[in-house]
Design a protein around this motif. Sequence first.
Motif, mmCIF file in Angstrom:
data_model
loop_
_atom_site.group_PDB
_atom_site.id
_atom_site.type_symbol
_atom_site.label_atom_id
_atom_site.label_comp_id
_atom_site.label_asym_id
_atom_site.label_seq_id
_atom_site.Cartn_x
_atom_site.Cartn_y
_atom_site.Cartn_z
ATOM 1 N N VAL A 1 0.841 -1.202 0.000
ATOM 2 C CA VAL A 1 0.000 0.000 0.000
ATOM 3 C C VAL A 1 0.874 1.250 0.000
ATOM 4 C CG1 VAL A 1 -1.728 1.312 1.285
ATOM 5 C CG2 VAL A 1 -1.900 -1.182 1.153
ATOM 6 N N LEU A 2 1.886 1.270 0.857
ATOM 7 C CA LEU A 2 2.811 2.396 0.910
ATOM 8 C C LEU A 2 3.570 2.519 -0.410
ATOM 9 C CD1 LEU A 2 4.353 4.661 2.344
ATOM 10 C CD2 LEU A 2 5.834 2.902 3.346
ATOM 11 N N ALA A 3 4.040 1.392 -0.931
ATOM 12 C CA ALA A 3 4.807 1.418 -2.184
ATOM 13 C C ALA A 3 3.972 1.968 -3.330
ATOM 14 C CB ALA A 3 5.295 0.012 -2.514
ATOM 15 N N ASP A 4 2.723 1.531 -3.422
ATOM 16 C CA ASP A 4 1.862 2.000 -4.514
ATOM 17 C C ASP A 4 1.555 3.488 -4.390
ATOM 18 O OD1 ASP A 4 1.829 -0.540 -5.513
ATOM 19 O OD2 ASP A 4 -0.149 -1.069 -4.721
ATOM 20 N N LYS B 1 10.833 7.634 -3.618
ATOM 21 C CA LYS B 1 10.932 6.622 -4.677
ATOM 22 C C LYS B 1 12.362 6.101 -4.799
ATOM 23 C CE LYS B 1 7.152 8.356 -7.594
ATOM 24 N NZ LYS B 1 6.807 9.006 -8.889
ATOM 25 N N ALA B 2 13.325 7.006 -4.653
ATOM 26 C CA ALA B 2 14.733 6.602 -4.782
ATOM 27 C C ALA B 2 15.122 5.590 -3.703
ATOM 28 C CB ALA B 2 15.628 7.831 -4.700
ATOM 29 N N GLY B 3 14.514 5.712 -2.548
ATOM 30 C CA GLY B 3 14.834 4.783 -1.455
ATOM 31 C C GLY B 3 13.699 3.846 -1.132
ATOM 32 N N LEU B 4 12.871 3.534 -2.122
ATOM 33 C CA LEU B 4 11.663 2.745 -1.875
ATOM 34 C C LEU B 4 11.940 1.370 -1.259
ATOM 35 C CD1 LEU B 4 8.625 3.065 -2.125
ATOM 36 C CD2 LEU B 4 8.737 1.989 -4.390
ATOM 37 N N PRO B 5 12.975 0.641 -1.684
ATOM 38 C CA PRO B 5 13.229 -0.666 -1.049
ATOM 39 C C PRO B 5 13.440 -0.557 0.459
ATOM 40 C CG PRO B 5 14.433 -0.510 -3.100
ATOM 41 C CD PRO B 5 13.882 0.870 -2.823
ATOM 42 N N ALA B 6 14.190 0.455 0.878
ATOM 43 C CA ALA B 6 14.410 0.637 2.315
ATOM 44 C C ALA B 6 13.150 1.135 3.005
ATOM 45 C CB ALA B 6 15.553 1.625 2.551
ATOM 46 N N ALA C 1 10.715 -4.716 5.629
ATOM 47 C CA ALA C 1 10.237 -5.217 6.915
ATOM 48 C C ALA C 1 11.401 -5.689 7.786
ATOM 49 C CB ALA C 1 9.249 -6.362 6.698
ATOM 50 N N ASP C 2 12.619 -5.309 7.420
ATOM 51 C CA ASP C 2 13.805 -5.687 8.193
ATOM 52 C C ASP C 2 13.975 -4.687 9.334
ATOM 53 O OD1 ASP C 2 16.205 -6.505 9.222
ATOM 54 O OD2 ASP C 2 17.266 -6.580 7.293
ATOM 55 N N PHE C 3 13.206 -4.880 10.377
ATOM 56 C CA PHE C 3 13.203 -3.927 11.485
ATOM 57 C C PHE C 3 14.498 -3.981 12.294
ATOM 58 C CE2 PHE C 3 8.687 -4.726 10.640
ATOM 59 C CZ PHE C 3 8.264 -3.435 10.441
ATOM 60 N N THR C 4 15.135 -5.129 12.311
ATOM 61 C CA THR C 4 16.403 -5.217 13.029
ATOM 62 C C THR C 4 17.460 -4.346 12.365
ATOM 63 O OG1 THR C 4 15.944 -7.453 13.839
ATOM 64 C CG2 THR C 4 18.257 -6.771 13.757
ATOM 65 N N ARG C 5 17.517 -4.375 11.037
ATOM 66 C CA ARG C 5 18.475 -3.533 10.323
ATOM 67 C C ARG C 5 18.190 -2.054 10.562
ATOM 68 N NH1 ARG C 5 20.042 -4.015 3.859
ATOM 69 N NH2 ARG C 5 21.754 -2.505 3.904
ATOM 70 N N LEU C 6 16.911 -1.699 10.555
ATOM 71 C CA LEU C 6 16.528 -0.305 10.807
ATOM 72 C C LEU C 6 16.904 0.106 12.223
ATOM 73 C CD1 LEU C 6 15.086 2.227 9.745
ATOM 74 C CD2 LEU C 6 12.932 1.245 10.562
ATOM 75 N N PHE C 7 16.683 -0.788 13.171
ATOM 76 C CA PHE C 7 17.032 -0.492 14.562
ATOM 77 C C PHE C 7 18.536 -0.306 14.710
ATOM 78 C CE2 PHE C 7 18.211 -1.894 18.860
ATOM 79 C CZ PHE C 7 17.449 -1.030 19.619
ATOM 80 N N GLU C 8 19.311 -1.195 14.105
ATOM 81 C CA GLU C 8 20.763 -1.101 14.207
ATOM 82 C C GLU C 8 21.279 0.187 13.571
ATOM 83 O OE1 GLU C 8 22.867 -2.936 15.862
ATOM 84 O OE2 GLU C 8 21.354 -4.343 16.569
ATOM 85 N N PHE C 9 20.658 0.618 12.478
ATOM 86 C CA PHE C 9 21.041 1.881 11.850
ATOM 87 C C PHE C 9 20.836 3.027 12.826
ATOM 88 C CE2 PHE C 9 20.210 5.669 9.260
ATOM 89 C CZ PHE C 9 21.247 5.636 8.347
ATOM 90 N N GLY C 10 19.690 3.031 13.514
ATOM 91 C CA GLY C 10 19.411 4.082 14.478
ATOM 92 C C GLY C 10 20.365 4.065 15.647
ATOM 93 N N VAL C 11 20.671 2.879 16.149
ATOM 94 C CA VAL C 11 21.620 2.768 17.260
ATOM 95 C C VAL C 11 22.996 3.279 16.840
ATOM 96 C CG1 VAL C 11 22.860 1.137 18.746
ATOM 97 C CG2 VAL C 11 20.395 0.895 18.418
ATOM 98 N N ASP C 12 23.408 2.935 15.618
ATOM 99 C CA ASP C 12 24.702 3.420 15.120
ATOM 100 C C ASP C 12 24.731 4.951 15.063
ATOM 101 O OD1 ASP C 12 25.728 0.904 14.865
ATOM 102 O OD2 ASP C 12 25.404 0.757 12.702
ATOM 103 N N LEU C 13 23.629 5.557 14.597
ATOM 104 C CA LEU C 13 23.563 7.016 14.549
ATOM 105 C C LEU C 13 23.681 7.619 15.942
ATOM 106 C CD1 LEU C 13 20.746 7.807 11.933
ATOM 107 C CD2 LEU C 13 23.216 8.011 11.649
ATOM 108 N N LEU C 14 22.985 7.034 16.905
ATOM 109 C CA LEU C 14 23.052 7.531 18.282
ATOM 110 C C LEU C 14 24.477 7.436 18.822
ATOM 111 C CD1 LEU C 14 19.787 6.079 19.886
ATOM 112 C CD2 LEU C 14 20.289 8.471 19.390
ATOM 113 N N VAL C 15 25.100 6.296 18.614
ATOM 114 C CA VAL C 15 26.462 6.092 19.132
ATOM 115 C C VAL C 15 27.435 7.069 18.489
ATOM 116 C CG1 VAL C 15 28.410 4.484 19.122
ATOM 117 C CG2 VAL C 15 26.144 3.694 19.820
ATOM 118 N N GLU C 16 27.361 7.217 17.168
ATOM 119 C CA GLU C 16 28.290 8.113 16.488
ATOM 120 C C GLU C 16 28.042 9.570 16.879
ATOM 121 O OE1 GLU C 16 30.986 7.231 14.866
ATOM 122 O OE2 GLU C 16 30.369 5.226 15.494
#
Length: 229
Positions: free
Chosen positions: A175-178, A189-194, A198-213
């Motif tokens: 629904v979101l993609a359409d 659209k350029a980042g539509l795959p991300a 539904a890879d919530f672990t990858r998204l979470f790790e990205f956020g944690v990395d941003l916080l740490v950095e």
Amino acid sequence: MSSASSPPRGRPPRLDRARTLLTALDLLDRSGLDALTMRRLAEALDVQAGALYRYFATKQDLLTAMAEHMMDGVADAAGTGDGDWSEKLAALARAMRTALLAHRDGARVFAGTHSTGENTLGLADTIAGVMRAAGFPDDDAVRALYTVANFTVGHTLEEQAALQTDDGGPADPAVLADTVAAGTYPHLKAGLPALTSADFTRLFEFGVDLLVEGLRARRRSSESGSPFG
């Protein structure tokens, strides 16, 4: 022949705080937060609703106790491995997320409470301690605690909401993609795959990395005397 200490046959086990709490968590896992009422909890325990108020004066008190129970053992994640402060902080954030995901609507329960129990405050103290040991000022250590906790709870709220709909099924990212594909949203659209992943672990790790950095950069700025620290 039953012993004198055994309850009479046919009667439910004696009501106590621990049994009430565990039954409430079981109802949460089976039916979700919206369906968890004091009446339904009393029915599951085979007692009158008024009996519950002996241990929990309000439903909010019950939810706070449930949130406190969820945090049991989470602070222990700081002791895993010999990593530096950033690895310990990330481990604590991951452990908190795991604890919330262990229960249906776990993040919703936790977000609505402000427990001052040993598990919750112990976790908070551990995070602040990791930051202070890393050289962060006391105020920054506490602010980092809030930032990590708020990010973890907020992420898990969205994660659990995305994984269930009213009928308990997974949300459909199509629904979101359409919608994005049909609209004028070139950057999405350029980042539509991300965006629809539904890879919530990858998204979470990205956020944690941003916080740490971000925290690492703040500490470097503070140590160098930069006015932007």
